[in-house]
Design an enzyme around this catalytic site. Sequence first.
Site, PDB file in Angstrom:
ATOM      1  CD  GLU A 100      -1.760  -2.353   1.663  1.00  0.00           C
ATOM      2  OE1 GLU A 100      -0.568  -2.596   1.978  1.00  0.00           O
ATOM      3  OE2 GLU A 100      -2.671  -3.184   1.812  1.00  0.00           O
ATOM      4  CG  PHE A 146     -10.283  -8.982  10.995  1.00  0.00           C
ATOM      5  CD1 PHE A 146      -9.045  -9.415  11.479  1.00  0.00           C
ATOM      6  CD2 PHE A 146     -10.512  -9.020   9.627  1.00  0.00           C
ATOM      7  CE1 PHE A 146      -8.074  -9.878  10.620  1.00  0.00           C
ATOM      8  CE2 PHE A 146      -9.532  -9.480   8.754  1.00  0.00           C
ATOM      9  CZ  PHE A 146      -8.316  -9.909   9.252  1.00  0.00           C
ATOM     10  CD  GLN A 147      -7.752  -6.755   7.397  1.00  0.00           C
ATOM     11  OE1 GLN A 147      -8.605  -6.479   6.555  1.00  0.00           O
ATOM     12  NE2 GLN A 147      -6.596  -7.308   7.086  1.00  0.00           N
ATOM     13  CE  LYS A 168     -17.308  -5.910   2.741  1.00  0.00           C
ATOM     14  NZ  LYS A 168     -16.717  -7.199   3.110  1.00  0.00           N
ATOM     15  CG  MET A 185      22.856  11.476   4.277  1.00  0.00           C
ATOM     16  SD  MET A 185      24.098  12.527   3.516  1.00  0.00           S
ATOM     17  CE  MET A 185      23.185  13.184   2.114  1.00  0.00           C
TER      18      MET A 185
END
Lengths: 156, 564
Positions: free
Chosen positions: B50, B112-113, B162, B474
């Site tokens: 993502e 969930f999620q 949803k 760096m």
Amino acid sequence: MEQARRVISVIVLNEASVLSRIAGLFSGRGYNIESLTVAPIPDSKYSRITIVTAGSIKVVEQIIKQLHKLIPVLKVYEHEDLVEKEMAMVKIPLSESLGDIEALAHAYNGRIVNVGSDTLIVMVADEPMRVGHFLEAIKRFHPKEIVRSGSVALER
Amino acid sequence: MQISGAQMVIEALIAEEVEVIFGYPGGAIMNVYDAIYQQSSFQHVLTRHEQAAVHAAEGYAKASGKVGVAMITSGPGFTNAVTGIADAYMDSVPLVVISGQVPMSLIGTDAFQEIDAVGISRPCTKHNYLVTDAKDLPRILKEAFYLARTGRPGPVHVDIPKDVTAQVALFDYSKEVELETYKPTVKGNMRQIKKAVEAIANAKRPLLYLGGGVISSGAAQLVREFSKMTQIPAVETFMARGTLHHADPLLISMLGMHGSYAANMAMSETDLVIGLGARFDDRVTGKLSEFAKNAQIIHVDIDPASISKLVNAHFPIVGDVKNVVESMMMLAKDQVDPLRYGPWHNTIANFNKLHPLSYTEEGDRLKPQWVVQRIGELLGDDANISTDVGQHQMWTAQFYPFSRPRQWNSSGGLGTMGYGFPAAIGVKRADMDRISVNITGDGSILMNIQELMTAVEYNLPVINVILNNNFLGMVRQWQTMFYDKRHSSTDLSIQPDFVKLAESFGGVGYRVTTKEEFDAALKDAVEKNVVALIDVVVARFENVLPMVPAGGSLFNMMLEYKDK
């Protein structure tokens, strides 16, 4: 730089999560909040948030600009010439002298507003500094609980 | 038209003339993905992470000038995307990021999620929305695109539960956006502009200080003309590379921590800074109290909060750079004598002669700066250049011959390692006729290496040039200079075989140790037009120079570093 107390009013759309946008801005950018009050403006879709903060002129300028940048913010005022009031309530055991308490409250624009079976509640509404003085003075009546409302202000 | 929330998302994207979105499906966003499956108006590019979806959308937005769109699911899908969103926020990249959320009935139950997505994105977006009713979706999506591209551009996040994507409601996208609390000032105040032009006419050593806002407002061409007409020299910030053509005699170079000596000295000597769409970032200014000490400051920016935030502006002008420069040019035509800055040009020419950007060749060992220059010689204007973050990024900003705006694409504000490859995929998708090169390091490339699969699948042939020094270079450089050579966790001696790695994904890999090999590899990759990793073994201990040590003054640069 001079750290002065400032009162800022923010007119915001009265919508979900707007308060967390304001509070998040202050915490995220390291500005401090001394008090914050919020309530809807009658007959409008806006709310008014009054914030008391402390900072240099430069910091307060940034705070105002950053507040303006938030999408739901309509207006931001920093108050110069203002009427500012705060309310406080104090719970005191009933064993103390009602008359003395009433007289003290009266001097700070307040009164006893509730008397229960073993405690009473006294309220005052005055300038924040004077509310502070009242809370000093009320100490000798052994307050059990104190609540301050935070400032509200209007431009003169 | 009565349609589902998911279909509304599709219709809104079509109405906004979106041709491609970058994303990754998951449970909470499945309704929308089902609607994506059933349409053919725009392409969906499936990235392999993502974060990469958002970076690809950023690359697409920066190269095309349009709003980039990314789509992700709830919970981990969203949290993975946050780095990209924050990156876009810091660099003012216009994005609309759409995420799925658990159904309304489950919000607040630690489902969930489930994660408080708008709570997380609040400080790193221009604005965000949690949609609680499908009837609000058309308005919210239209506002999201409008907010992303107007004013100071930035990412806008829309979180959709949803059940809202399943809910059917009226879709009407024709209503104009009405936001009484959001009215960006685009036209500068004429009185202020007049005063600013007077200051320019009276200045002896004026300097254009160009920032990324010049590019995002589409003002680069105008600024080129302004500079030419007035003969005022210019320095560019990291974000503004490509505003002026690299061969423009009035372009000094990049300024700041790794800017050129001449650019930083010009900033220290100027008597009038003309800041256009730049925000006086700490990597640009060095020690604030010593920054442009001799100068008055004109600051043009669309974001009032950027003005006088760090450096006090004598002539603050809130407005779109393009509009303001247009007005300035009309006045300057008669008021500013382009011949009056001759001595100032000589001073700058001397700075340039004294310490030009340079590096030393060392036998056969490839120098990373040479590689960057060589890409410039071979591809020049034909390539769009992206980078990751670190030494390679600074060398690219210093040494690549940029010739046009939007040719340069890098993570400036947030400094996100792993940005380059997915962003270069988005750049390629926006500009198929040009070669998309990602100049990267051996550290950064592994932070989004899975995007090899995306680039191969969608035939978006990005050429990754890895300046490989087996170090997180760096950080190693700072450890060498400021931490007494204690190279704590920066040694990357253990590495994958980048050639095989590229091949295993269906790309092509090269390992290069000489100049001849590099030329051959780059030409071959360009010819084959496939996804490539060119692993270039470069001098291990090369430092990015010159350098203003953190908190130092611009005029006090470290020009060379002698190893003790």
